[in-house]
Design a protein around this motif. Structure first.
Motif, mmCIF file in Angstrom:
data_model
loop_
_atom_site.group_PDB
_atom_site.id
_atom_site.type_symbol
_atom_site.label_atom_id
_atom_site.label_comp_id
_atom_site.label_asym_id
_atom_site.label_seq_id
_atom_site.Cartn_x
_atom_site.Cartn_y
_atom_site.Cartn_z
ATOM 1 N N ALA A 170 50.198 -104.485 -73.968
ATOM 2 C CA ALA A 170 48.715 -104.202 -74.206
ATOM 3 C C ALA A 170 47.883 -105.491 -73.972
ATOM 4 C CB ALA A 170 48.488 -103.890 -75.673
ATOM 5 N N LEU A 171 48.414 -106.561 -74.258
ATOM 6 C CA LEU A 171 47.700 -107.830 -73.959
ATOM 7 C C LEU A 171 47.524 -107.974 -72.518
ATOM 8 C CD1 LEU A 171 48.907 -110.332 -76.463
ATOM 9 C CD2 LEU A 171 46.761 -109.911 -76.186
ATOM 10 N N LEU A 172 48.620 -107.990 -71.833
ATOM 11 C CA LEU A 172 48.610 -108.090 -70.417
ATOM 12 C C LEU A 172 48.006 -106.980 -69.492
ATOM 13 C CD1 LEU A 172 52.393 -109.385 -69.856
ATOM 14 C CD2 LEU A 172 50.262 -110.765 -69.809
ATOM 15 N N GLU A 173 48.060 -105.859 -70.048
ATOM 16 C CA GLU A 173 47.112 -104.804 -69.365
ATOM 17 C C GLU A 173 45.571 -104.831 -69.596
ATOM 18 O OE1 GLU A 173 49.267 -101.286 -71.037
ATOM 19 O OE2 GLU A 173 50.945 -101.452 -69.589
ATOM 20 N N ALA A 174 45.392 -105.620 -70.793
ATOM 21 C CA ALA A 174 43.900 -105.738 -70.890
ATOM 22 C C ALA A 174 43.599 -107.146 -70.325
ATOM 23 C CB ALA A 174 43.751 -106.205 -72.614
ATOM 24 N N GLY A 175 44.328 -107.591 -69.504
ATOM 25 C CA GLY A 175 44.003 -108.732 -68.713
ATOM 26 C C GLY A 175 44.082 -110.274 -69.292
ATOM 27 N N ALA A 176 45.142 -110.362 -70.164
ATOM 28 C CA ALA A 176 45.402 -111.742 -70.707
ATOM 29 C C ALA A 176 46.174 -112.505 -69.489
ATOM 30 C CB ALA A 176 46.179 -111.653 -71.917
ATOM 31 N N GLN A 177 45.676 -113.617 -69.169
ATOM 32 C CA GLN A 177 46.441 -114.502 -68.351
ATOM 33 C C GLN A 177 47.487 -115.474 -68.987
ATOM 34 O OE1 GLN A 177 45.207 -114.667 -64.737
ATOM 35 N NE2 GLN A 177 44.263 -112.548 -65.650
ATOM 36 N N VAL A 178 48.762 -115.113 -68.477
ATOM 37 C CA VAL A 178 49.812 -115.811 -68.841
ATOM 38 C C VAL A 178 50.742 -115.946 -67.812
ATOM 39 C CG1 VAL A 178 49.639 -115.029 -71.165
ATOM 40 C CG2 VAL A 178 51.331 -113.905 -69.630
ATOM 41 N N GLU A 179 51.524 -117.220 -67.806
ATOM 42 C CA GLU A 179 52.476 -117.398 -66.737
ATOM 43 C C GLU A 179 53.852 -117.131 -67.027
ATOM 44 O OE1 GLU A 179 51.269 -121.229 -64.984
ATOM 45 O OE2 GLU A 179 50.133 -121.355 -66.865
ATOM 46 N N VAL A 180 54.095 -117.331 -68.337
ATOM 47 C CA VAL A 180 55.497 -117.207 -68.923
ATOM 48 C C VAL A 180 55.614 -116.501 -70.341
ATOM 49 C CG1 VAL A 180 57.375 -118.518 -69.850
ATOM 50 C CG2 VAL A 180 55.884 -119.514 -68.285
ATOM 51 N N VAL A 181 56.657 -115.523 -70.498
ATOM 52 C CA VAL A 181 56.747 -114.819 -71.654
ATOM 53 C C VAL A 181 57.829 -115.197 -72.536
ATOM 54 C CG1 VAL A 181 56.961 -112.580 -72.563
ATOM 55 C CG2 VAL A 181 55.464 -112.829 -70.577
ATOM 56 N N ARG B 207 59.483 -103.373 -68.385
ATOM 57 C CA ARG B 207 58.000 -103.142 -68.282
ATOM 58 C C ARG B 207 57.176 -104.028 -67.970
ATOM 59 N NH1 ARG B 207 57.246 -98.843 -72.482
ATOM 60 N NH2 ARG B 207 54.933 -98.927 -72.190
ATOM 61 N N LEU B 208 57.277 -105.276 -68.174
ATOM 62 C CA LEU B 208 56.543 -106.391 -67.899
ATOM 63 C C LEU B 208 56.921 -106.630 -66.349
ATOM 64 C CD1 LEU B 208 57.412 -108.863 -70.612
ATOM 65 C CD2 LEU B 208 55.253 -108.059 -70.019
ATOM 66 N N ARG B 209 57.774 -106.437 -65.689
ATOM 67 C CA ARG B 209 57.930 -106.375 -64.418
ATOM 68 C C ARG B 209 57.552 -105.495 -63.568
ATOM 69 N NH1 ARG B 209 59.020 -111.463 -63.746
ATOM 70 N NH2 ARG B 209 60.931 -112.337 -64.351
ATOM 71 N N ALA B 210 57.260 -104.312 -64.531
ATOM 72 C CA ALA B 210 56.571 -103.227 -63.591
ATOM 73 C C ALA B 210 55.290 -103.243 -63.544
ATOM 74 C CB ALA B 210 57.021 -101.803 -64.207
ATOM 75 N N LEU B 211 54.603 -104.114 -64.302
ATOM 76 C CA LEU B 211 53.230 -104.357 -64.139
ATOM 77 C C LEU B 211 52.452 -104.402 -62.986
ATOM 78 C CD1 LEU B 211 52.454 -106.499 -67.449
ATOM 79 C CD2 LEU B 211 51.981 -103.869 -67.297
ATOM 80 N N PRO B 212 51.441 -103.755 -62.601
ATOM 81 C CA PRO B 212 50.932 -103.949 -61.143
ATOM 82 C C PRO B 212 50.419 -105.187 -60.650
ATOM 83 C CG PRO B 212 49.635 -102.258 -62.404
ATOM 84 C CD PRO B 212 50.776 -102.697 -63.443
ATOM 85 N N ASP C 103 50.443 -108.750 -62.190
ATOM 86 C CA ASP C 103 51.444 -109.939 -61.731
ATOM 87 C C ASP C 103 52.718 -109.692 -62.608
ATOM 88 O OD1 ASP C 103 48.827 -111.556 -63.264
ATOM 89 O OD2 ASP C 103 49.873 -110.323 -64.437
ATOM 90 N N GLY C 104 53.234 -108.463 -62.694
ATOM 91 C CA GLY C 104 54.635 -108.508 -63.458
ATOM 92 C C GLY C 104 55.755 -109.057 -62.497
#
Length: 132
Positions: free
Chosen positions: A44-55, A72-77, A79-80
């Motif tokens: 949800a954070l990443l889909e809302a536009g949170a800018q991260v480089e590392v999880v 699911r993270l890898r599948a994000l359109p 920057d997955g």
């Protein structure tokens, strides 16, 4: 020791104390930290536009577990594919293999060792953001 490149790190762990320990270790080395208490919250954070480089991703969580979350993270359109994912787990090698198959870049045992974490972050490729 080499200077550490500051990263924007999302810590995903269902246990509050684990999130706080990881946050303290990361911030002590100059990283910016976001926290999520589940795979769903991380997405949800990443889909809302949170800018991260590392999880920094706990593998054993209720709901979406670590490998499911990694996929699911890898599948994000957006920057997955560019995300670096470091799995953390108290379990053994079978889980490590499953997490690597799910697209995790590195694997660290729990409890997290500060030097091992720093080395894993240093080994990740630099994220080059296109400037528009």
């Amino acid at each position: 020791a080499q200077p550490v490149t500051p990263r924007r790190v999302l810590v995903v762990d269902d246990v509050a104390v684990n999130r706080l320990v990881a946050q303290a270790l990361l911030e002590a080395d100059g990283h910016t930290v976001l926290l999520a208490d589940s795979g769903e919250a991380a997405l949800a954070l990443l889909e809302a536009g949170a800018q991260v480089e590392v999880v920094l991703l706990d593998l054993q969580m209720p709901g979406l577990d670590g490998p499911q979350t990694a996929r699911r993270l890898r599948a994000l359109p957006r920057d997955g594919a560019a995300l670096s994912i470091i799995a953390v787990s108290a379990a053994g090698t079978a889980e490590r293999a499953a997490s690597l198959a799910a697209g995790v870049d590195a694997h660290l045992p729990k409890p997290i060792d500060r030097m091992a974490l720093a080395a894993a972050l240093q080994a990740l490729p630099e994220v080059v953001k296109a400037t528009e």
